[in-house]
Design a protein around this motif. Sequence first.
Motif, mmCIF file in Angstrom:
data_model
loop_
_atom_site.group_PDB
_atom_site.id
_atom_site.type_symbol
_atom_site.label_atom_id
_atom_site.label_comp_id
_atom_site.label_asym_id
_atom_site.label_seq_id
_atom_site.Cartn_x
_atom_site.Cartn_y
_atom_site.Cartn_z
ATOM 1 N N LEU A 195 0.783 -1.145 -0.116
ATOM 2 C CA LEU A 195 -0.095 0.065 0.119
ATOM 3 C C LEU A 195 0.939 1.208 -0.043
ATOM 4 C CD1 LEU A 195 -2.894 1.053 0.276
ATOM 5 C CD2 LEU A 195 -2.743 0.794 2.710
ATOM 6 N N HIS A 196 2.040 1.292 0.562
ATOM 7 C CA HIS A 196 3.056 2.422 0.634
ATOM 8 C C HIS A 196 3.247 2.655 -0.827
ATOM 9 C CE1 HIS A 196 2.860 2.491 4.938
ATOM 10 N NE2 HIS A 196 3.484 1.290 5.133
ATOM 11 N N ALA A 197 3.701 1.695 -1.678
ATOM 12 C CA ALA A 197 4.186 1.943 -2.812
ATOM 13 C C ALA A 197 2.817 2.697 -3.889
ATOM 14 C CB ALA A 197 4.458 0.531 -3.700
ATOM 15 N N VAL A 198 1.791 2.436 -3.454
ATOM 16 C CA VAL A 198 0.518 2.820 -4.394
ATOM 17 C C VAL A 198 0.503 4.233 -3.953
ATOM 18 C CG1 VAL A 198 -1.760 2.861 -5.056
ATOM 19 C CG2 VAL A 198 -0.519 0.807 -4.801
ATOM 20 N N ALA A 199 0.513 4.546 -2.641
ATOM 21 C CA ALA A 199 0.270 5.839 -2.179
ATOM 22 C C ALA A 199 1.507 6.852 -2.536
ATOM 23 C CB ALA A 199 0.407 5.689 -0.483
ATOM 24 N N GLU A 200 2.762 6.441 -2.774
ATOM 25 C CA GLU A 200 3.749 7.211 -3.320
ATOM 26 C C GLU A 200 3.444 7.578 -4.583
ATOM 27 O OE1 GLU A 200 7.328 5.000 -2.657
ATOM 28 O OE2 GLU A 200 7.386 5.670 -0.358
ATOM 29 N N ALA A 201 2.884 6.401 -5.370
ATOM 30 C CA ALA A 201 2.696 6.717 -6.785
ATOM 31 C C ALA A 201 1.462 7.540 -7.194
ATOM 32 C CB ALA A 201 2.364 5.325 -7.502
ATOM 33 N N VAL A 202 0.633 7.752 -6.242
ATOM 34 C CA VAL A 202 -0.468 8.896 -6.602
ATOM 35 C C VAL A 202 -0.265 9.972 -5.608
ATOM 36 C CG1 VAL A 202 -2.111 6.800 -7.015
ATOM 37 C CG2 VAL A 202 -1.823 7.689 -4.776
ATOM 38 N N ALA A 203 0.933 10.415 -5.220
ATOM 39 C CA ALA A 203 0.991 11.351 -4.513
ATOM 40 C C ALA A 203 0.358 12.758 -4.971
ATOM 41 C CB ALA A 203 2.508 11.558 -4.134
ATOM 42 N N GLY A 204 0.649 12.866 -6.076
ATOM 43 C CA GLY A 204 0.399 14.309 -6.942
ATOM 44 C C GLY A 204 -0.936 14.288 -7.391
ATOM 45 N N ARG A 205 -1.726 13.421 -7.483
ATOM 46 C CA ARG A 205 -3.019 13.409 -7.986
ATOM 47 C C ARG A 205 -3.989 13.544 -7.081
ATOM 48 N NH1 ARG A 205 -3.022 7.596 -10.824
ATOM 49 N NH2 ARG A 205 -5.308 8.135 -10.858
ATOM 50 N N LYS A 206 -5.570 13.817 -7.683
ATOM 51 C CA LYS A 206 -6.654 14.031 -6.735
ATOM 52 C C LYS A 206 -7.750 13.181 -7.140
ATOM 53 C CE LYS A 206 -5.388 18.933 -5.747
ATOM 54 N NZ LYS A 206 -6.173 20.448 -5.858
ATOM 55 N N GLY A 207 -8.603 13.018 -6.433
ATOM 56 C CA GLY A 207 -9.828 12.145 -6.688
ATOM 57 C C GLY A 207 -10.185 11.374 -5.416
ATOM 58 N N PRO A 208 -11.322 10.705 -5.345
ATOM 59 C CA PRO A 208 -11.980 9.927 -4.504
ATOM 60 C C PRO A 208 -11.415 8.722 -4.425
ATOM 61 C CG PRO A 208 -13.728 10.772 -5.934
ATOM 62 C CD PRO A 208 -12.620 10.936 -6.474
ATOM 63 N N SER A 209 -10.756 8.082 -5.484
ATOM 64 C CA SER A 209 -10.099 6.922 -5.309
ATOM 65 C C SER A 209 -8.730 7.058 -4.722
ATOM 66 C CB SER A 209 -9.966 6.092 -6.705
ATOM 67 O OG SER A 209 -9.298 7.158 -7.656
ATOM 68 N N VAL A 210 -8.239 8.187 -5.007
ATOM 69 C CA VAL A 210 -6.742 8.776 -4.281
ATOM 70 C C VAL A 210 -6.911 8.911 -2.935
ATOM 71 C CG1 VAL A 210 -5.113 10.368 -4.414
ATOM 72 C CG2 VAL A 210 -6.079 9.445 -6.789
ATOM 73 N N ASP A 211 -8.148 9.439 -2.523
ATOM 74 C CA ASP A 211 -8.134 9.870 -1.136
ATOM 75 C C ASP A 211 -8.261 8.378 -0.465
ATOM 76 O OD1 ASP A 211 -8.040 12.535 -1.805
ATOM 77 O OD2 ASP A 211 -10.369 12.770 -1.973
ATOM 78 N N MET A 212 -9.064 7.638 -0.891
ATOM 79 C CA MET A 212 -9.039 6.278 -0.106
ATOM 80 C C MET A 212 -8.066 5.618 -0.025
ATOM 81 S SD MET A 212 -12.558 4.443 -1.973
ATOM 82 C CE MET A 212 -14.191 5.123 -1.729
ATOM 83 N N ILE A 213 -6.944 5.808 -1.092
ATOM 84 C CA ILE A 213 -5.727 5.045 -0.843
ATOM 85 C C ILE A 213 -4.862 5.809 0.212
ATOM 86 C CG2 ILE A 213 -3.349 4.837 -1.979
ATOM 87 C CD1 ILE A 213 -4.933 4.243 -4.535
#
Length: 357
Positions: A195-213
């Motif tokens: 999960l930490h790798a996915v959180a780092e990959a979406v660090a600069g994005r926005k959206g509900p799915s990104v907020d869940m991660i």
Amino acid sequence: MVEPMRAALLSLLILSGGMAVAQENTAPVVPDAAPAQSAAPVTEGSAVPPLVPDAAPDAPVAPVTEETGAIATPDTGAATPAVTPATGAETTTNPAADPAPPAATGEAVQPAAGPAEAAPAPAPAPTLAAALPVHSVELESLFWDAHVIVQAVMIGLAIAAFVALVILIHKLFEFGFAFASMRKTARLLASASSLHAVAEAVAGRKGPSVDMIRAADEELRLAEAEPALIPGTRDRTDTAMSRIEAGAAARLRSGTGILASIGSLSPFVGLFGTVFGIMNSFLAIAQSNTTNLAVVAPGIAEALLATAIGLAAAIPAVLIYNVLSRKLAKYRLQLNDVAAAAARLQSRSLDRLSARV
């Protein structure tokens, strides 16, 4: 001797003078000529033809044509009856110039008068159709000829239809961006090992799915920092994800309430315009004192136009509402899939952490 001769001579003179006086007082007898009589036309029921003098003084002789032998009468403005001569020969008359034969009544026939001048035709009376105003069948003319209230109803319904179209265009773009962002996040979750790798990959994005991660990764970090929080990490993560999903659904659902109102109220607003238009038709009947269709048609046309605009606003609004509702349900389903993928990665990390502890 002399005396008797004188007496005889005197009596002879007296006798000759009396004969001269008698000849002067007696009218001359014409044996061969009939007395002059006025000419009369021959009637059909008469058996004896009228007598005609041998020579009519002061009367012009009519020429006889060579082909038919008809007497050509001069143009005097009145028809001259044909005269049958006393010789017994039949005379052919011109049917265009001779009048119709009079009835055999024995009365004197008067000459026919000249042709009367044709009286002018009376002017046609104005009809109801000419007195009524002419209405055009074009929709624009129906709108401008309608009552003010009916025009307001039509304008309101047209604005409602335009608003429904604007909402459709806006929501199509909004759902398009939301689905695109969520598909990218789902691909990252499917290929990631932690999960930490996915959180780092979406660090600069926005959206509900990104907020869940981010929410799942934050709870995992707290549990790693304080192992006592591990038992309640999943519950806290589920609560945060459910609130994120509710917020995203609320944002995407915004505007659909307006569509529902337009779809449910537009027919009734159009019906109001219909009732008002029919009321105007009855008022027109009362004012004109006639039930002619030309009097009733304008108001009914206005009413039907208002109804048509109401349906034109309601039907697309209902269709757009149903389309957006299906898209929202599909989005929430895919967002739950993203939340479930993030929860699985978090659960694996927590199990590892629990095993180490």
